[in-house]
Design an enzyme around this catalytic site. Structure first.
Site, PDB file in Angstrom:
ATOM      1  CG  ASN A   7      13.736 -14.733 -44.522  1.00  0.00           C
ATOM      2  OD1 ASN A   7      13.813 -13.537 -44.271  1.00  0.00           O
ATOM      3  ND2 ASN A   7      12.876 -15.208 -45.414  1.00  0.00           N
ATOM      4  CD  GLU A  34      11.496 -12.064 -46.991  1.00  0.00           C
ATOM      5  OE1 GLU A  34      10.805 -11.118 -47.410  1.00  0.00           O
ATOM      6  OE2 GLU A  34      11.209 -12.745 -45.989  1.00  0.00           O
ATOM      7  CG  ASP A 149      11.796 -18.801 -46.223  1.00  0.00           C
ATOM      8  OD1 ASP A 149      11.040 -19.789 -46.186  1.00  0.00           O
ATOM      9  OD2 ASP A 149      11.403 -17.640 -46.029  1.00  0.00           O
ATOM     10  CG  ASN A 151       7.904 -19.220 -48.052  1.00  0.00           C
ATOM     11  OD1 ASN A 151       7.469 -18.959 -46.937  1.00  0.00           O
ATOM     12  ND2 ASN A 151       8.497 -18.319 -48.818  1.00  0.00           N
ATOM     13  CG  ASP A 220      13.698 -20.846 -42.401  1.00  0.00           C
ATOM     14  OD1 ASP A 220      14.044 -20.002 -43.241  1.00  0.00           O
ATOM     15  OD2 ASP A 220      12.755 -20.680 -41.590  1.00  0.00           O
ATOM     16  CG  ASP A 249       9.522 -12.816 -40.329  1.00  0.00           C
ATOM     17  OD1 ASP A 249      10.683 -12.913 -40.776  1.00  0.00           O
ATOM     18  OD2 ASP A 249       8.558 -12.448 -41.032  1.00  0.00           O
ATOM     19  CG  HIS A 250      12.426 -16.666 -41.307  1.00  0.00           C
ATOM     20  ND1 HIS A 250      12.134 -17.848 -41.957  1.00  0.00           N
ATOM     21  CD2 HIS A 250      11.637 -15.725 -41.882  1.00  0.00           C
ATOM     22  CE1 HIS A 250      11.205 -17.631 -42.876  1.00  0.00           C
ATOM     23  NE2 HIS A 250      10.887 -16.348 -42.851  1.00  0.00           N
TER      24      HIS A 250
END
Length: 259
Positions: A7, A34, A149, A151, A220, A249-250
């Site tokens: 991501n 993303e 990802d 989530n 992930d 941030d991943h």
């Protein structure tokens, strides 16, 4: 075949970060989430100059998924079946062929917050559609990888502070149950098949020094059909990348297949 899911949190905001990663790590295939770009505006040239075939399913400013592959991509499909009115760009699939064919599905599963509410209803409905598509793909009895990802925090050990996420859409009982139903179709969760126990994370919030405190979560994932699981030789999380300049941030999750 070295496959990574990542991501990137915006291809334009982090283009150089992603290109530097590709130059250093050189995955055979990369599934990106993303990308936050419509297909027409995606900066294709630097990826193609590095020898990647590129397929995108984009959306302006939000979501968006892509597949990069050193090998040809065949039978590319965009959008998760099951809801013709769903315009969010969260799913792309294609077949990659090296020594053998592998069906790869890149996904960016909805966050679902705030929960309860319409966004959480959408998350659960999306997961039900994912389960239905996974059943169809499993029926082909070909190597299959569902990566991206999710989530989803599958278990408490997948969060540094599980109590902080107990009421979050990523960890609610209904979310975890939907993820287990997917696994119970016959998938292997690649990382957990190789690494057990707490302390392994793939996401850290930008706020409150989460990275420095290792206050992370593991969201992930790579799910493998039995045929793909038979080919797996390794799976790891590339935590080193999070410390780089202008990071996502991943961090990437890597899968090695004898394929």
């Amino acid at each position: 075949m070295q496959i990574a899911t990542f991501n990137i949190n915006g291809v334009k905001a982090r283009l150089q970060t992603v290109l530097d990663w590709l130059d250093a790590a050189a995955p055979d295939v990369a599934l990106l989430q993303e990308i936050k770009s419509v297909d027409e505006a995606f900066p294709r040239a630097p990826f193609e100059d590095r020898g990647y075939n590129l397929e995108t399913h984009g959306q302006k400013g939000f979501n968006g998924v892509a597949i990069l592959s050193k090998y040809p991509l065949e039978d590319v499909r965009r959008g998760l079946p099951g809801d013709d009115e769903d315009s969010q760009a969260r799913w792309i699939e294609a077949t990659v062929i090296d020594k053998r064919a592998v069906r790869l599905c890149g996904l960016y599963l909805p966050n679902g917050n705030p929960a309860p509410g319409p966004k959480y209803d959408y998350k659960l409905a999306w997961m039900a559609r994912l389960e239905a598509r996974a059943r169809e793909l499993l029926a082909t009895e070909e190597p299959l990888v569902l990566a991206g990802d999710y989530n989803v925090i599958p278990q408490d050990e997948d969060a540094a502070r599980p109590e902080a996420w107990a009421r979050d859409a990523l960890a609610l009982p209904e979310t975890r149950a939907a993820f287990r139903r997917l696994l119970n179709l016959g998938f292997t969760e690649a990382f957990r098949a190789r690494e057990q126990g707490p302390g392994h994370y793939s996401f850290w919030d930008y706020q409150a020094g989460a990275w420095n405190r290792n206050d992370g979560i593991r969201i992930d994932h790579m799910l493998l059909s039995p045929q793909a699981a038979d080919l797996m030789t390794g799976c790891r999380i590339e935590t080193e990348l999070r410390a780089g300049e202008k990071p996502s941030d991943h961090v990437p999750v890597w899968l090695s297949l004898d394929a």
